[in-house]
Design a protein around this motif. Structure first.
Motif, short mmCIF file in Angstrom:
data_model
loop_
_atom_site.label_atom_id
_atom_site.label_comp_id
_atom_site.label_asym_id
_atom_site.label_seq_id
_atom_site.Cartn_x
_atom_site.Cartn_y
_atom_site.Cartn_z
N THR A 52 1.93 0.42 -1.99
CA THR A 52 1.10 -0.63 -1.40
C THR A 52 -0.19 -0.05 -0.83
O THR A 52 -1.27 -0.64 -0.99
CB THR A 52 1.87 -1.37 -0.29
OG1 THR A 52 3.11 -1.86 -0.81
CG2 THR A 52 1.08 -2.53 0.26
N LEU A 53 -0.08 1.08 -0.17
CA LEU A 53 -1.27 1.75 0.35
C LEU A 53 -2.20 2.14 -0.80
O LEU A 53 -3.43 1.99 -0.70
CB LEU A 53 -0.87 2.98 1.16
CG LEU A 53 -2.01 3.86 1.67
CD1 LEU A 53 -2.92 3.09 2.62
CD2 LEU A 53 -1.45 5.10 2.38
N ALA A 54 -1.61 2.63 -1.89
CA ALA A 54 -2.43 3.03 -3.04
C ALA A 54 -3.17 1.84 -3.63
O ALA A 54 -4.35 1.94 -3.99
CB ALA A 54 -1.53 3.68 -4.09
N GLU A 55 -2.49 0.68 -3.71
CA GLU A 55 -3.14 -0.50 -4.28
C GLU A 55 -4.24 -1.02 -3.37
O GLU A 55 -5.33 -1.37 -3.83
CB GLU A 55 -2.08 -1.59 -4.50
CG GLU A 55 -1.08 -1.26 -5.60
CD GLU A 55 0.03 -2.28 -5.68
OE1 GLU A 55 0.09 -3.17 -4.79
OE2 GLU A 55 0.86 -2.20 -6.62
N ARG A 56 -3.99 -1.06 -2.06
CA ARG A 56 -4.98 -1.60 -1.14
C ARG A 56 -6.20 -0.69 -0.99
O ARG A 56 -7.33 -1.17 -0.83
CB ARG A 56 -4.34 -1.83 0.23
CG ARG A 56 -3.31 -2.94 0.25
CD ARG A 56 -2.63 -3.05 1.60
NE ARG A 56 -1.64 -4.14 1.62
CZ ARG A 56 -0.85 -4.39 2.66
NH1 ARG A 56 -0.93 -3.65 3.76
NH2 ARG A 56 0.02 -5.38 2.60
#
Length: 415
Positions: free
Chosen positions: A152-156
């Motif tokens: 999720t951090l990578a996507e955001r």
């Protein structure tokens, strides 16, 4: 208990004839109500069991069954202490780590996060992370320039393997101009998907030596994370660890102390939901009472004739008990089958409804989990079945007793 005569008469009464459609409709609604009540109970209990088990497994899988802390907030002889803990019966892993809060920054994206410094071997023991890598590998997890982040951090933040993520800590070096924050950029070597949005969006992992340098804790850790064979029975293992360590400065906290309020709230909610949904079956049972009372009023002359040709009060009572029990048993069986089939296909049903409506029916940012879990506990299914059958049978007692008490003389006087 029920002879051929009672079964034949009860079966005849359950088949509606002309002029008796209204009683039959009420019986059908009673059957549908019991079926829906039983199915709803089974589905809701299975979902809540799955939610609790999945949440417990992921939380304990990432945080360990217990942790060792020092009153001085840092542990110096962590290798020897971890080795001592590993030899305690029931312990499967003891991992020294450093944990601290930072600001995660990548380009224009900034968010608070939690850093965990661990060895590669310790991260391999953390199966919720090591077994859920979606990009990269643990081979590059060493040195002072590696970091592992959540999906999720990578996507955001628009990050991928090879990108750089900056960590900012307010606890920096003191200067004449004030405290300067510590700022350090690391290369992303792997991306994990732990299945929980909270961890995927805010937890990052550094090699232990890099974390010791960043947090200025040379040859020290903040805690030792412990995994056990049976998370539901950690108290004896915790007592054994305390005896093995023998140091009053080391505190041992298990998950029942750190997360007990959360899991206790889930259990209370589960019990309350069971009681609330039981009211659906109770309402359906009252419908059974209504339909049977109307049937008894409608069949008063038939009851009187049966009594005059030799049917006993017990036989009359068993006839109407069978009429009511047939509705309850049929509704319970249909509801049980419907609930079990729904539970076994609940994720497919969710995906279908989601594609049909175009909406997210299970937002991971709200529910922490990224799929709809279910766990059928057959003992609970049996409890639901017994409860539904008991309420249905109890609902037939009064109307059946009234039917058995019918006086044939009075009933036929005006016929």
């Amino acid at each position: 208990m029920f002879g051929p005569f009672e079964r034949a008469v009860a079966g005849r009464y359950l088949r509606a004839r002309k002029g008796e459609r209204f009683v039959s409709v009420i019986a059908i609604f009673s059957l549908v109500g019991i079926a829906l009540g039983v199915a709803t109970l089974i589905i809701v209990m299975a979902v809540m069991n799955g939610f609790k088990a999945d949440l417990m497994g992921r939380i304990l899988g990432l945080n360990g069954d217990m942790s060792l802390f020092s009153v001085s907030r840092s542990i110096g002889n962590y290798d020897d202490l971890a080795a001592t803990v590993r030899h305690v019966p029931g312990v499967t892993a003891a991992t020294p780590l450093i944990e601290g809060q930072v600001l995660l920054s990548a380009g224009s994206y900034n968010t608070g996060g939690m850093v965990r410094g661990m060895t590669r071997a310790g991260l391999r023991d953390l199966h919720e992370v090591s077994d859920s890598l979606v990009a990269g590998s643990l081979d590059g997890f060493d040195g002072n320039d590696a970091i592992i982040i959540g999906v999720t951090l990578a996507e955001r933040a628009g990050l991928s393997v090879g990108s750089r993520l900056t960590l900012i800590s307010p606890n920096g070096a003191a200067t004449p101009f004030g405290t300067m924050p510590r700022i350090r950029a690391y290369h992303v070597v792997a991306i994990f998907d732990a299945g929980m949005n909270d961890y995927n969006s805010s937890y990052v992992f550094l090699p232990l030596p890099a974390a010791q340098v960043y947090f200025q804790m040379p040859d020290q850790v903040t805690q030792i994370q412990v995994m056990t064979r049976d998370a539901t029975n950690v108290q004896p293992v915790r007592a054994a660890i305390e005896r093995a360590v023998g140091d009053s400065r080391i505190r041992v906290l298990d998950w029942t102390q750190t997360n007990n309020a959360f899991f206790g709230a889930v259990t209370v909610e589960q019990n309350v939901m069971f009681l609330i949904l039981t009211l659906i079956v109770l309402v359906a049972a009252f419908n059974v009472i209504s339909s049977l009372i109307m049937m008894v009023k409608d069949k008063t002359a038939d009851i009187a004739v049966l009594r005059t040709i030799g049917a006993s009060r017990g036989a009359i009572m068993r006839i109407f008990l069978m009429c009511g029990a047939s509705v309850g048993v049929t509704g319970t069986v249909i509801g049980t089958v419907l609930g079990i089939v729904f539970c076994l296909n609940i994720e497919r049903i969710r995906q279908f409804l989601q594609s049909l409506t175009g909406t997210n029916l299970f937002n991971p940012t709200v529910y922490y989990l990224e799929h709809l879990p279910e766990k059928l506990i057959w003992s609970q299914v049996v409890e639901v079945i017994v409860m539904a059958l008991s309420l249905s049978l109890l609902a037939t007692l009064y109307p059946s007793w009234r039917a058995a008490r019918t006086d044939p003389v009075e009933a036929l006087r005006h016929e």
